[in-house]
Design a protein around this motif. Structure first.
Motif, mmCIF file in Angstrom:
data_model
loop_
_atom_site.group_PDB
_atom_site.id
_atom_site.type_symbol
_atom_site.label_atom_id
_atom_site.label_comp_id
_atom_site.label_asym_id
_atom_site.label_seq_id
_atom_site.Cartn_x
_atom_site.Cartn_y
_atom_site.Cartn_z
ATOM 1 N N GLU A 1 15.267 31.521 11.545
ATOM 2 C CA GLU A 1 16.445 32.045 10.850
ATOM 3 C C GLU A 1 16.109 33.148 9.852
ATOM 4 O O GLU A 1 16.647 34.235 9.915
ATOM 5 C CB GLU A 1 17.188 30.917 10.119
ATOM 6 C CG GLU A 1 17.886 29.956 11.042
ATOM 7 C CD GLU A 1 19.011 30.601 11.822
ATOM 8 O OE1 GLU A 1 19.732 31.450 11.253
ATOM 9 O OE2 GLU A 1 19.160 30.266 13.006
ATOM 10 N N GLN A 2 15.244 32.843 8.917
ATOM 11 C CA GLN A 2 15.003 33.769 7.807
ATOM 12 C C GLN A 2 14.100 34.931 8.195
ATOM 13 O O GLN A 2 14.325 36.054 7.779
ATOM 14 C CB GLN A 2 14.413 33.021 6.613
ATOM 15 C CG GLN A 2 15.383 32.024 6.019
ATOM 16 C CD GLN A 2 14.770 31.268 4.859
ATOM 17 O OE1 GLN A 2 13.701 31.603 4.376
ATOM 18 N NE2 GLN A 2 15.443 30.234 4.419
ATOM 19 N N LEU A 3 13.070 34.656 8.962
ATOM 20 C CA LEU A 3 12.125 35.731 9.259
ATOM 21 C C LEU A 3 12.503 36.510 10.508
ATOM 22 O O LEU A 3 12.613 37.727 10.470
ATOM 23 C CB LEU A 3 10.715 35.154 9.398
ATOM 24 C CG LEU A 3 10.152 34.452 8.170
ATOM 25 C CD1 LEU A 3 8.754 33.933 8.459
ATOM 26 C CD2 LEU A 3 10.139 35.363 6.974
ATOM 27 N N VAL A 4 12.718 35.819 11.602
ATOM 28 C CA VAL A 4 12.934 36.526 12.865
ATOM 29 C C VAL A 4 14.339 37.111 12.938
ATOM 30 O O VAL A 4 14.510 38.317 13.093
ATOM 31 C CB VAL A 4 12.639 35.610 14.075
ATOM 32 C CG1 VAL A 4 12.967 36.325 15.377
ATOM 33 C CG2 VAL A 4 11.172 35.186 14.062
ATOM 34 N N LYS A 5 15.359 36.276 12.833
ATOM 35 C CA LYS A 5 16.735 36.764 13.002
ATOM 36 C C LYS A 5 17.165 37.744 11.924
ATOM 37 O O LYS A 5 17.770 38.767 12.210
ATOM 38 C CB LYS A 5 17.717 35.587 13.006
ATOM 39 C CG LYS A 5 17.824 34.879 14.314
ATOM 40 C CD LYS A 5 18.936 33.854 14.227
ATOM 41 C CE LYS A 5 19.130 33.121 15.526
ATOM 42 N NZ LYS A 5 20.173 32.095 15.394
ATOM 43 N N MET B 1 4.952 32.574 3.068
ATOM 44 C CA MET B 1 5.291 33.346 4.263
ATOM 45 C C MET B 1 6.250 34.487 3.908
ATOM 46 O O MET B 1 6.070 35.619 4.363
ATOM 47 C CB MET B 1 5.918 32.416 5.316
ATOM 48 C CG MET B 1 6.091 33.050 6.654
ATOM 49 S SD MET B 1 4.569 33.602 7.453
ATOM 50 C CE MET B 1 3.789 32.049 7.846
ATOM 51 N N GLU B 2 7.228 34.192 3.081
ATOM 52 C CA GLU B 2 8.176 35.230 2.674
ATOM 53 C C GLU B 2 7.483 36.327 1.866
ATOM 54 O O GLU B 2 7.810 37.503 2.012
ATOM 55 C CB GLU B 2 9.315 34.612 1.872
ATOM 56 C CG GLU B 2 10.252 33.770 2.729
ATOM 57 C CD GLU B 2 11.258 32.967 1.940
ATOM 58 O OE1 GLU B 2 11.106 32.846 0.696
ATOM 59 O OE2 GLU B 2 12.195 32.445 2.560
ATOM 60 N N ILE C 1 12.950 40.456 10.941
ATOM 61 C CA ILE C 1 12.093 41.081 11.942
ATOM 62 C C ILE C 1 12.910 41.701 13.074
ATOM 63 O O ILE C 1 12.685 42.849 13.454
ATOM 64 C CB ILE C 1 11.064 40.064 12.477
ATOM 65 C CG1 ILE C 1 10.126 39.655 11.336
ATOM 66 C CG2 ILE C 1 10.284 40.640 13.646
ATOM 67 C CD1 ILE C 1 9.216 38.502 11.664
ATOM 68 N N TRP C 2 13.856 40.961 13.623
ATOM 69 C CA TRP C 2 14.633 41.460 14.760
ATOM 70 C C TRP C 2 15.352 42.752 14.417
ATOM 71 O O TRP C 2 15.386 43.684 15.224
ATOM 72 C CB TRP C 2 15.606 40.384 15.231
ATOM 73 C CG TRP C 2 16.408 40.785 16.428
ATOM 74 C CD1 TRP C 2 17.761 40.903 16.499
ATOM 75 C CD2 TRP C 2 15.927 41.147 17.731
ATOM 76 N NE1 TRP C 2 18.141 41.308 17.752
ATOM 77 C CE2 TRP C 2 17.039 41.465 18.536
ATOM 78 C CE3 TRP C 2 14.664 41.236 18.293
ATOM 79 C CZ2 TRP C 2 16.916 41.866 19.863
ATOM 80 C CZ3 TRP C 2 14.545 41.637 19.618
ATOM 81 C CH2 TRP C 2 15.662 41.937 20.380
ATOM 82 N N GLN C 3 15.933 42.839 13.229
ATOM 83 C CA GLN C 3 16.647 44.055 12.824
ATOM 84 C C GLN C 3 15.702 45.254 12.781
ATOM 85 O O GLN C 3 16.060 46.354 13.225
ATOM 86 C CB GLN C 3 17.316 43.853 11.460
ATOM 87 C CG GLN C 3 18.360 42.754 11.448
ATOM 88 C CD GLN C 3 19.444 42.967 12.489
ATOM 89 O OE1 GLN C 3 19.949 44.072 12.652
ATOM 90 N NE2 GLN C 3 19.779 41.928 13.217
ATOM 91 N N SER C 4 14.516 45.047 12.260
ATOM 92 C CA SER C 4 13.540 46.139 12.199
ATOM 93 C C SER C 4 13.071 46.559 13.587
ATOM 94 O O SER C 4 12.882 47.746 13.857
ATOM 95 C CB SER C 4 12.338 45.717 11.344
ATOM 96 O OG SER C 4 12.743 45.493 10.016
ATOM 97 N N ILE D 1 3.002 36.517 12.556
ATOM 98 C CA ILE D 1 3.792 35.656 13.435
ATOM 99 C C ILE D 1 2.901 34.946 14.457
ATOM 100 O O ILE D 1 3.102 33.774 14.776
ATOM 101 C CB ILE D 1 4.898 36.474 14.143
ATOM 102 C CG1 ILE D 1 5.883 37.033 13.116
ATOM 103 C CG2 ILE D 1 5.625 35.640 15.186
ATOM 104 C CD1 ILE D 1 6.589 35.993 12.291
ATOM 105 N N ARG D 2 1.918 35.639 14.965
ATOM 106 C CA ARG D 2 1.013 35.052 15.966
ATOM 107 C C ARG D 2 0.279 33.829 15.416
ATOM 108 O O ARG D 2 -0.010 32.880 16.147
ATOM 109 C CB ARG D 2 0.009 36.106 16.428
ATOM 110 C CG ARG D 2 -0.877 35.645 17.565
ATOM 111 C CD ARG D 2 -1.909 36.688 17.964
ATOM 112 N NE ARG D 2 -2.847 36.895 16.868
ATOM 113 C CZ ARG D 2 -3.152 38.087 16.348
ATOM 114 N NH1 ARG D 2 -2.604 39.180 16.809
ATOM 115 N NH2 ARG D 2 -4.018 38.197 15.366
#
Length: 117
Positions: free
Chosen positions: A80-84, A31-32, A87-90, A63-64
């Motif tokens: 934690e690692q992907l969304v927060k 995933m990473e 992804i959220w920052q972008s 993500i879907r």
């Protein structure tokens, strides 16, 4: 170089394969490896609304396809690692940079909608 639609299909297909992995370490690593270049692309193409929106479509496709049950340890990886952290920052930067572009705004909303499911 693949056309945007073709690249979207490849990313989506790879994400479907990743979601079938049962080993947590393999799943997390895969995933990473899929998300990291997409986040890099969002950062690199922040000023180009069209390309930014196309990359958001790819992130949303990944993500879907992630469907985890409550309590699954991989849920924390996604949250934690992907969304927060990535992804959220972008998404925030995209909304700040292109607040009047409906394609970017819609893409940001779709990414966040699928991220919180």
């Amino acid at each position: 170089i693949l056309e945007p639609k073709c690249h979207l299909n490849v990313v989506e297909a790879v994400s479907v394969v990743i979601t079938s992995l049962t080993d947590e370490a393999d799943w997390t690593s895969a995933m990473e490896q899929v998300i990291a270049p997409l986040i890099g692309g969002l950062q690199e193409h922040l000023e180009n609304a069209l390309v930014f929106a196309q990359i958001l479509d790819r992130v949303q496709a990944v993500i879907r396809n992630v469907k985890l049950r409550k309590g699954d340890p991989r849920e924390a990886v996604v949250a934690e690692q992907l969304v927060k952290k990535a992804i959220w920052q972008s998404v925030l930067k995209g909304l700040d940079t292109h607040p009047g572009d409906p394609t970017v705004v819609e893409g940001c909303c779709r990414v966040m909608k699928h991220s919180i499911r």
